[in-house]
Design a protein around this motif. Structure first.
Motif, PDB file in Angstrom:
ATOM      1  N   VAL A  28       0.834  -1.204   0.000  1.00 44.38           N
ATOM      2  CA  VAL A  28       0.000   0.000   0.000  1.00 44.38           C
ATOM      3  C   VAL A  28       0.865   1.249   0.000  1.00 44.38           C
ATOM      4  O   VAL A  28       0.565   2.235  -0.688  1.00 44.38           O
ATOM      5  CB  VAL A  28      -0.957  -0.009   1.212  1.00 44.38           C
ATOM      6  N   GLU A  29       1.946   1.221   0.763  1.00 42.94           N
ATOM      7  CA  GLU A  29       2.851   2.371   0.789  1.00 42.94           C
ATOM      8  C   GLU A  29       3.364   2.677  -0.622  1.00 42.94           C
ATOM      9  O   GLU A  29       3.369   3.836  -1.051  1.00 42.94           O
ATOM     10  CB  GLU A  29       4.030   2.092   1.723  1.00 42.94           C
ATOM     11  N   ALA A  30       3.796   1.641  -1.344  1.00 48.77           N
ATOM     12  CA  ALA A  30       4.309   1.838  -2.702  1.00 48.77           C
ATOM     13  C   ALA A  30       3.212   2.359  -3.630  1.00 48.77           C
ATOM     14  O   ALA A  30       3.452   3.238  -4.471  1.00 48.77           O
ATOM     15  CB  ALA A  30       4.882   0.531  -3.237  1.00 48.77           C
ATOM     16  N   LEU A  31       1.996   1.832  -3.485  1.00 48.81           N
ATOM     17  CA  LEU A  31       0.891   2.250  -4.347  1.00 48.81           C
ATOM     18  C   LEU A  31       0.528   3.719  -4.112  1.00 48.81           C
ATOM     19  O   LEU A  31       0.353   4.493  -5.062  1.00 48.81           O
ATOM     20  CB  LEU A  31      -0.330   1.368  -4.085  1.00 48.81           C
ATOM     21  N   LEU A  32       0.423   4.125  -2.856  1.00 49.12           N
ATOM     22  CA  LEU A  32       0.067   5.508  -2.546  1.00 49.12           C
ATOM     23  C   LEU A  32       1.173   6.471  -2.947  1.00 49.12           C
ATOM     24  O   LEU A  32       0.903   7.592  -3.398  1.00 49.12           O
ATOM     25  CB  LEU A  32      -0.265   5.651  -1.061  1.00 49.12           C
ATOM     26  N   GLN A  33       2.418   6.045  -2.794  1.00 45.80           N
ATOM     27  CA  GLN A  33       3.527   6.895  -3.232  1.00 45.80           C
ATOM     28  C   GLN A  33       3.508   7.050  -4.746  1.00 45.80           C
ATOM     29  O   GLN A  33       3.754   8.144  -5.272  1.00 45.80           O
ATOM     30  CB  GLN A  33       4.862   6.307  -2.774  1.00 45.80           C
ATOM     31  N   GLU A  34       3.209   5.965  -5.450  1.00 46.75           N
ATOM     32  CA  GLU A  34       3.096   6.062  -6.909  1.00 46.75           C
ATOM     33  C   GLU A  34       1.988   7.030  -7.292  1.00 46.75           C
ATOM     34  O   GLU A  34       2.150   7.853  -8.203  1.00 46.75           O
ATOM     35  CB  GLU A  34       2.800   4.687  -7.515  1.00 46.75           C
ATOM     36  N   ARG A  42       3.647   6.991   3.961  1.00 46.88           N
ATOM     37  CA  ARG A  42       4.622   6.789   5.040  1.00 46.88           C
ATOM     38  C   ARG A  42       3.942   6.279   6.301  1.00 46.88           C
ATOM     39  O   ARG A  42       4.465   5.394   6.989  1.00 46.88           O
ATOM     40  CB  ARG A  42       5.365   8.092   5.339  1.00 46.88           C
ATOM     41  N   ALA A  43       2.775   6.814   6.609  1.00 45.95           N
ATOM     42  CA  ALA A  43       2.067   6.410   7.818  1.00 45.95           C
ATOM     43  C   ALA A  43       1.650   4.948   7.763  1.00 45.95           C
ATOM     44  O   ALA A  43       1.804   4.208   8.739  1.00 45.95           O
ATOM     45  CB  ALA A  43       0.837   7.303   8.026  1.00 45.95           C
ATOM     46  N   ILE A  44       1.152   4.502   6.616  1.00 43.92           N
ATOM     47  CA  ILE A  44       0.735   3.106   6.482  1.00 43.92           C
ATOM     48  C   ILE A  44       1.958   2.192   6.451  1.00 43.92           C
ATOM     49  O   ILE A  44       1.959   1.117   7.054  1.00 43.92           O
ATOM     50  CB  ILE A  44      -0.137   2.929   5.227  1.00 43.92           C
ATOM     51  N   GLY A  45       3.018   2.621   5.763  1.00 42.20           N
ATOM     52  CA  GLY A  45       4.230   1.817   5.734  1.00 42.20           C
ATOM     53  C   GLY A  45       4.815   1.611   7.117  1.00 42.20           C
ATOM     54  O   GLY A  45       5.406   0.567   7.399  1.00 42.20           O
ATOM     55  N   GLY A  46       4.673   2.597   7.998  1.00 42.44           N
ATOM     56  CA  GLY A  46       5.226   2.487   9.338  1.00 42.44           C
ATOM     57  C   GLY A  46       4.244   2.009  10.385  1.00 42.44           C
ATOM     58  O   GLY A  46       4.573   1.947  11.570  1.00 42.44           O
ATOM     59  N   HIS A  47       3.011   1.659   9.960  1.00 42.58           N
ATOM     60  CA  HIS A  47       2.000   1.208  10.924  1.00 42.58           C
ATOM     61  C   HIS A  47       2.370  -0.184  11.438  1.00 42.58           C
ATOM     62  O   HIS A  47       2.734  -1.075  10.668  1.00 42.58           O
ATOM     63  CB  HIS A  47       0.633   1.174  10.261  1.00 42.58           C
ATOM     64  N   PRO A  48       2.270  -0.410  12.752  1.00 39.75           N
ATOM     65  CA  PRO A  48       2.776  -1.672  13.311  1.00 39.75           C
ATOM     66  C   PRO A  48       1.946  -2.910  12.998  1.00 39.75           C
ATOM     67  O   PRO A  48       2.458  -4.022  13.050  1.00 39.75           O
ATOM     68  CB  PRO A  48       2.797  -1.398  14.820  1.00 39.75           C
ATOM     69  N   SER A  49       0.639  -2.743  12.659  1.00 37.31           N
ATOM     70  CA  SER A  49      -0.179  -3.917  12.377  1.00 37.31           C
ATOM     71  C   SER A  49      -0.528  -3.998  10.896  1.00 37.31           C
ATOM     72  O   SER A  49      -0.408  -3.027  10.152  1.00 37.31           O
ATOM     73  CB  SER A  49      -1.469  -3.878  13.218  1.00 37.31           C
ATOM     74  N   ASP A  50      -0.970  -5.173  10.490  1.00 36.29           N
ATOM     75  CA  ASP A  50      -1.282  -5.453   9.084  1.00 36.29           C
ATOM     76  C   ASP A  50      -2.548  -4.690   8.672  1.00 36.29           C
ATOM     77  O   ASP A  50      -3.644  -4.971   9.169  1.00 36.29           O
ATOM     78  CB  ASP A  50      -1.483  -6.966   8.927  1.00 36.29           C
ATOM     79  N   VAL A  51      -2.402  -3.733   7.757  1.00 36.35           N
ATOM     80  CA  VAL A  51      -3.546  -2.893   7.389  1.00 36.35           C
ATOM     81  C   VAL A  51      -4.562  -3.629   6.532  1.00 36.35           C
ATOM     82  O   VAL A  51      -5.684  -3.141   6.352  1.00 36.35           O
ATOM     83  CB  VAL A  51      -3.089  -1.602   6.669  1.00 36.35           C
ATOM     84  N   SER A  52      -4.201  -4.794   6.002  1.00 33.44           N
ATOM     85  CA  SER A  52      -5.168  -5.524   5.175  1.00 33.44           C
ATOM     86  C   SER A  52      -6.340  -6.039   6.001  1.00 33.44           C
ATOM     87  O   SER A  52      -7.376  -6.427   5.454  1.00 33.44           O
ATOM     88  CB  SER A  52      -4.484  -6.695   4.459  1.00 33.44           C
TER      89      SER A  52
END
Length: 575
Positions: A8-14, A37-47
């Motif tokens: 998700v981090e890569a997709l949102l950055q794109e 950045r916030a999702i990439g650094g979030h400690p739990s699985d966002v899926s």
């Protein structure tokens, strides 16, 4: 970090880049960058989160949360797909070049009809960019350098990406019936900063179940080769995995052989030949009779060569054989030796987590002490003020010792100006427990100017550590040009430590620079530069890099007891 978060981090950055390319709303682009950045650094699985749960992540609004849930529901995001369709693939290729931003990429396409990296290189050599607004000779040089960095990196990936994949595969194969041993080997085991492919080794009597298990993994996109002794696949991320199965009796020899490096193995095989032996992945044998002499463990193989076991991180033929013969191999620093992290950030500046969360996560790692080092005011986008940093200090003093008795240090990451000065005046710096100083801008000063800049920072009586000293970003930005021998000598003279920054895209200092600095007697700090609770775990990559630089506990200041560390941080000041 959970892999869905990274996707998700890569997709949102794109998407943020695509917005910039199409000259969309700059505020919207920055919002997507922040959310990435916030999702990439979030400690739990966002899926596993719904829209409401995603909106609890700072920086993630309703529209972004809905796009994330759409991605996990359908495997795509319609807004991203639609925006992609409006931009030529060649332009999207151009923005992968380090130093070339989205707006410049679109200008090149619109004004010069450039839609590939090869066309761009040809245009630069023909000096066609210099008349474009915002371009010039220096821009051309930077772009060419960015292309060279891409070509140098090739298909290699960062250490942490390879490690995540390797550990998943090892875990899966270890559950396969008949597995006696399973481990990753190759350059990953030696903790090299980038990895070309992943070598996995299994000890078992039968190879077929493991070859089938590998090819059947969900991450397998292509089977490159399938055999009884070796199977190679390519993952959905494009990474090649080579699996080899050896008999259990050959485990030690196989692990030693496939761990490498090639140069190290040539040396060990040469030693074997001189002793009338033959060393291969199946064991150490008597050259005449063919009798197997050693093979079950690496320690056994090395011992029969009259060598101690050599840690994989040293196996680069950089003197480890000679040191082993003389009994002078270093007792390398380990992750267990690290008593605290001396470079971390909170959401007071560009971190993702509040102070309290970072402190709790550090305490959970068993640290004896922990430093919070948010950015100083000259990094203007962080909007630091005297009042903010003093309020943080007060809160840190309140929290000190309340989490598993972990002691808290209040620090700051200062900015080294082009002239070598740092943000706050000396009397204000006196109030900090630790001060790092880092280069964050003006990367293109001359060698002489850059050296003077770093030397002046080292000579500042309040600067304890030079953070990410060369400023490099692996595959994206080359390190600054300085007379490093002079800098290392000054660090040793002034009692200024050099950081081994554990962020996988930095690993700065690199192993070769560490080796050079160590010869001058420099001390080091292995830090994560963590901007989230998740990235505190990147310490392992800094330790691996430090090991490749032959560092011991005594070389690393954050392995020391707090009292000894505090004496070092005084840096000779008597007040």
């Amino acid at each position: 970090m959970a892999r869905p978060n990274e996707e998700v981090e890569a997709l949102l950055q794109e998407y943020a880049d695509l917005i910039a390319i199409t000259r969309g709303d700059a505020i919207k682009a920055r919002a997507y960058e922040k959310a990435a950045r916030a999702i990439g650094g979030h400690p739990s699985d966002v899926s596993h989160l719904d829209v409401k749960g995603l909106r609890d992540i700072p920086g993630v609004g309703k529209s972004i949360a809905e796009k994330v849930t759409e991605y996990f529901r359908t495997g795509r995001v319609s807004a991203v797909e639609e925006t992609r369709s409006r931009i030529p693939a060649g332009v999207r290729e151009l923005i992968t070049i380090p130093t070339l931003g989205p707006k410049k990429a679109m200008t090149l396409y619109q004004d010069l009809h450039i839609s590939s990296i090869d066309e761009l290189a040809d245009a630069i050599h023909a000096e066609k960019l210099r008349d474009l607004r915002g371009f010039g000779e220096k821009t051309e040089e930077n772009i060419l350098h960015g292309i060279a960095l891409m070509q140098q990196a090739g298909d290699r990936i960062l250490l942490n990406v390879a490690m995540d994949t390797a550990e998943d595969i090892v875990a899966e194969l270890s559950r396969t019936s008949g597995c006696e041993r399973c481990a990753y080997a190759g350059s990953l085991r030696r903790m090299k900063e980038t990895i070309g492919d992943i070598d996995v080794l299994v000890a078992a009597d039968r190879s077929a179940p493991f070859m089938a298990a590998l090819t059947g993994l969900p991450l397998t996109a292509e089977v490159i080769a399938h055999g009884g002794k070796k199977t190679s696949i390519r993952t959905t991320k494009g990474l090649q995995i080579d699996l080899r199965v050896v008999p259990p009796d050959s485990w030690g020899a196989g692990l030693q052989y496939f761990s490498g490096s090639k140069a190290h193995n040539i040396r060990t095989r040469t030693i074997a030949v001189r002793r009338g032996l033959k060393l291969s992945e199946y064991g150490l044998f008597d050259a005449e009779s063919g009798q197997q002499i050693a093979s079950r463990s690496e320690e056994e193989v090395y011992a029969r060569l009259d060598l101690p076991w050599i840690p994989p991180t040293l196996r680069e033929d950089r003197g480890e054989i000679e040191a082993g013969i003389k009994g002078e191999l270093p007792a390398l620093v380990t992750e267990r030796d690290i008593r605290g992290d001396l470079h971390t950030h909170t959401d007071l500046t560009d971190g993702l987590a509040p102070l309290e969360e970072m402190v709790r996560a550090a305490a959970a790692r068993g640290y004896a002490y922990y430093a919070v080092t948010d950015h100083a005011p000259n990094l203007y986008m962080q909007q630091m003020t005297d009042a903010k940093i003093l309020a943080q200090r007060e809160r840190i003093r309140e929290l000190d010792g309340k989490h598993r008795r972990m002691r808290l240090l209040h620090g700051t990451e200062l900015n080294i100006d082009p002239d070598g000065e740092v943000d706050w005046p000396q009397d204000f710096l006196e109030g900090f427990d630790i001060c790092l100083a880092s280069v964050h801008s003006h990367f293109n000063l001359s060698r002489k100017e850059m050296t003077r800049r770093l030397v002046r920072a080292c000579e500042n009586p309040h600067v304890n550590v030079i953070g990410h000293p060369t400023t490099r970003l692996i595959g994206k930005r080359q390190g600054i040009d300085a007379d490093w021998d002079e800098v290392f000598a000054v660090c040793a003279r002034t009692g200024t430590a050099l950081e081994v920054n554990a962020q996988p895209d930095r690993l700065d200092l690199c192993d070769e620079d560490i080796l050079s600095a160590k010869r001058y007697g420099v001390k080091f700090a292995i830090d994560t530069d963590a901007h989230s609770t998740v990235t505190l775990a990147h310490l392992r990559y800094g330790v691996g890099t430090a090991q490749r630089g032959w560092l011991t506990k005594d070389d690393v200041i954050n392995t020391w007891p707090l009292q000894r560390l505090r004496r070092f941080l005084r840096k000779g000041r008597t007040t």
